[in-house]
Every structure is written in C-alpha cells, then in structure tokens.
Design an enzyme around this catalytic site. Structure first.
Site, PDB file in Angstrom:
ATOM      1  N   ASP A   1       0.841  -1.190   0.000  1.00 35.04           N
ATOM      2  CA  ASP A   1       0.000   0.000   0.000  1.00 35.04           C
ATOM      3  C   ASP A   1       0.882   1.248   0.000  1.00 35.04           C
ATOM      4  OD1 ASP A   1      -2.370   1.495   0.179  1.00 35.04           O
ATOM      5  OD2 ASP A   1      -2.368   1.445   2.376  1.00 35.04           O
ATOM      6  N   HIS A   2       0.563   2.196  -0.854  1.00 32.08           N
ATOM      7  CA  HIS A   2       1.307   3.460  -0.929  1.00 32.08           C
ATOM      8  C   HIS A   2       2.807   3.250  -1.109  1.00 32.08           C
ATOM      9  CE1 HIS A   2      -1.970   6.282  -0.269  1.00 32.08           C
ATOM     10  NE2 HIS A   2      -2.476   5.374   0.551  1.00 32.08           N
TER      11      HIS A   2
ATOM     12  N   HIS B   1      -7.101  10.127   4.787  1.00 37.55           N
ATOM     13  CA  HIS B   1      -6.417   9.152   5.636  1.00 37.55           C
ATOM     14  C   HIS B   1      -6.475   9.593   7.103  1.00 37.55           C
ATOM     15  CE1 HIS B   1      -4.109   8.382   1.757  1.00 37.55           C
ATOM     16  NE2 HIS B   1      -4.665   7.213   2.042  1.00 37.55           N
ATOM     17  N   GLY B   2      -6.378   8.618   7.997  1.00 39.85           N
ATOM     18  CA  GLY B   2      -6.304   8.928   9.420  1.00 39.85           C
ATOM     19  C   GLY B   2      -7.669   9.097  10.055  1.00 39.85           C
TER      20      GLY B   2
ATOM     21  N   HIS C   1      -9.576   4.994  -0.909  1.00 37.13           N
ATOM     22  CA  HIS C   1      -8.685   5.088   0.242  1.00 37.13           C
ATOM     23  C   HIS C   1      -9.335   5.954   1.325  1.00 37.13           C
ATOM     24  CE1 HIS C   1      -4.575   3.716  -1.341  1.00 37.13           C
ATOM     25  NE2 HIS C   1      -5.442   3.416  -2.285  1.00 37.13           N
ATOM     26  N   GLY C   2      -8.787   5.890   2.540  1.00 40.77           N
ATOM     27  CA  GLY C   2      -9.268   6.745   3.616  1.00 40.77           C
ATOM     28  C   GLY C   2     -10.682   6.426   4.060  1.00 40.77           C
TER      29      GLY C   2
ATOM     30  N   SER D   1     -11.752   4.462   6.740  1.00 40.23           N
ATOM     31  CA  SER D   1     -12.046   4.338   8.172  1.00 40.23           C
ATOM     32  C   SER D   1     -12.829   5.562   8.645  1.00 40.23           C
ATOM     33  CB  SER D   1     -10.747   4.225   8.972  1.00 40.23           C
ATOM     34  OG  SER D   1     -10.089   3.013   8.714  1.00 40.23           O
TER      35      SER D   1
ATOM     36  N   ASN E   1     -10.178   0.357   1.111  1.00 40.68           N
ATOM     37  CA  ASN E   1      -9.074   0.234   2.062  1.00 40.68           C
ATOM     38  C   ASN E   1      -9.489   0.646   3.472  1.00 40.68           C
ATOM     39  OD1 ASN E   1      -7.637  -0.241  -0.299  1.00 40.68           O
ATOM     40  ND2 ASN E   1      -5.946   1.114   0.244  1.00 40.68           N
TER      41      ASN E   1
ATOM     42  N   THR F   1      -6.875   2.713   9.735  1.00 41.10           N
ATOM     43  CA  THR F   1      -6.946   3.362  11.045  1.00 41.10           C
ATOM     44  C   THR F   1      -7.876   2.644  12.002  1.00 41.10           C
ATOM     45  OG1 THR F   1      -6.409   5.520  10.089  1.00 41.10           O
ATOM     46  CG2 THR F   1      -7.499   5.520  12.234  1.00 41.10           C
TER      47      THR F   1
END
Length: 285
Positions: free
Chosen positions: A82-83, A180-181, A208-209, A211, A230, A233
């Site tokens: 990932d990334h 993200h986060g 992505h991101g 959560s 994905n 977190t």
C-alpha cells in the site's frame, strides 16, 4: 491455497458490482484476525502493508506471515504493498513475493506521476503482478508522509482516462473527498465524481481513507464503481481498544497473548461487518 494476485478478484468484483476489502495488517495478530473474518464471511481478502509498517520488520516478515495465512485459507488472499513510496520499494516488493503493489505518485506532477507509474506498471506486467496507482489527492496523512491540505480533493475524470491509458496501471485509487487517518469533520464521498471516473476508465477503482466513513456512503460508492475499499486506522483503533481493555481489567498480566487475543477479537468483528457490507452491495440490486 497459495497467495493470489488482485487482478481476478478485483475484476470479479467489478463485474459483480461489489467490492473487496483491503485491510492494513500491522503484525501477526492483525493477519490472523483478518483471515478469521474472511473465512467466516467466505470473502476474498487483500492484506496490505505500508512502507511505515514494513520498517518495523521488513517485507520478508510480512510476506512470510500472509503467505502462511493464505496456505491455511479456503478463500483467496492477496498481499498488497500500500502506498509504495518509489520505484525501488515496488521492485523490492515484487522480488519478495508480494502479489500486488501500489505505486503512489500522487504527490508528483501529472507528467511525473505518469512516468513513475508507467515504469512500475511495465515491470509488474513483465512479472505478472498487478499495479495500483493513485491520481488526485486523498487528504490527511498516510504513514510519515506529508499531509494533503488546501488542494482539490477530487480526481479529474478526463485526466484519469489519459492517466490509465498512458501508464497501463491495472487499478486506480481516486480522490473523491475521503481522507487518511482520523476524521475531524463529517466525511463525504462525492458520488458524482466516482460515477464520472467509472464512465471514463475501464480499470477497477479504489477507495482510500475509508475508516470512519458511514457504511451507506461506502455502499453507494461501490454501487457507483468502487471495487476495492481500504481500511487501516479503524483496525488499529479496534486492536488497541481490546488490548487496553484487557490490561485495565488485568493490570498484573504479563502474558502478551492474552490482551492480544482481545485485540484480535475486536478486529475480527469489525472486519466481518465491513466485509459483509461490501459483499452485499451487488446482491442487493
């Protein structure tokens, strides 16, 4: 069952209008917990590691753990970088045995992102390994990289079409408003952007991101074309919650397996919910 690549499982998801869950694994307990959820829900699963996670042990350690999980599994298991933070990191993952990689050139200019992504995609094609790329800006902060603030969060559909055609990437992570986060405000997926990009490109799309994003928004994004979702977190939060709760009740415990077991249980229950939601989207139509 041996490790599989992400190519078939994502194409199957694209054809079936559902999505495959991709879960970041931080240690052996995460791997075991995610596999338990995949087995219980009879779902294909992607386990993935970021460069920051890899620094704690190495690509080979995570390859060994997920390979062992796949060999015990009755469901398809893929191992994804990932990334990926550069050409060299992706080549290391290829050589180690990862069955899917992401090259993240989203912090580069459009032309530089194309050049970097094409170089990795060409190598992946030669080795039979699919390559995910990213175009646009997913906000927040992934690992120790720079936070993305103050830029348009949306991928341009016309650029996405050109990008896929010129790079040969096999899946594309897109910017649709997620971050993200930990979210500090209510998350919002711009569904019109998802649909426009789906109509512009023919490769599976990646979110992505996720959560903290409400399940109904994720389900709508899957209906509109997202094939891989994905989560990172919230798995860390779940594990820590279970681990710390056990230690609060048993402060004299010095056997790490016991609180870890509670952390694993929290992850498994969370992942089961996420997988069930992702699997049910196509069936609901």
């Amino acid at each position: 069952m041996a490790l599989v690549t992400t190519e078939k499982i994502l194409k199957d998801a694209q054809a079936g209008h559902y999505a495959v869950g991709a879960f970041n694994v931080e240690n052996l307990e995460f791997v075991m917990a995610v596999l338990a959820a995949a087995e219980e829900t009879k779902s294909p699963v992607i386990m993935q590691t970021t460069p920051g996670t890899i620094k704690t042990a190495g690509l080979d350690y995570f390859y060994g753990m997920v390979k062992a999980a796949a060999e015990r599994a009755s469901v398809p298991v893929a191992l994804h970088l990932d990334h990926g933070d550069g050409y060299d990191r992706c080549m290391q993952a290829f050589r180690t045995g990862y069955t899917s990689v992401m090259i993240d050139g989203s912090h580069e200019s459009f032309e530089d992102n194309i050049a970097l992504t094409k170089s990795v995609a060409d190598a992946g094609r030669a080795m039979g390994v699919p390559v995910e790329a990213e175009l646009g800006k997913v906000g927040g902060k992934e690992d120790d990289g720079p936070a993305v603030e103050g830029e348009s969060p949306y991928t341009d559909p016309a650029e996405a079409k050109e990008f896929v055609e010129r790079t040969g990437c096999t899946s594309l992570a897109i910017g649709v408003g997620t971050s993200h986060g930990v979210y500090t405000s209510d998350p919002h997926i711009e569904q019109s952007v998802v649909k426009a990009i789906r109509d512009a490109v023919d490769v599976p799309l990646v979110l992505h991101g996720t959560s903290g994003v409400p399940d109904e928004q994720v389900a709508e994004a899957v209906k509109n074309g997202i094939c891989k979702v994905n989560y990172a977190t919230e798995l860390r939060q779940a594990y820590t919650k279970g681990f710390m709760a056990y230690m609060a009740e048993n402060p004299a415990c010095f056997d790490p397996k016991k609180p870890a077991k509670e952390g694993m249980r929290e992850i498994t229950e969370l992942v089961k919910i996420r997988m069930t939601n992702l699997n049910s989207v196509g069936k609901a139509e």
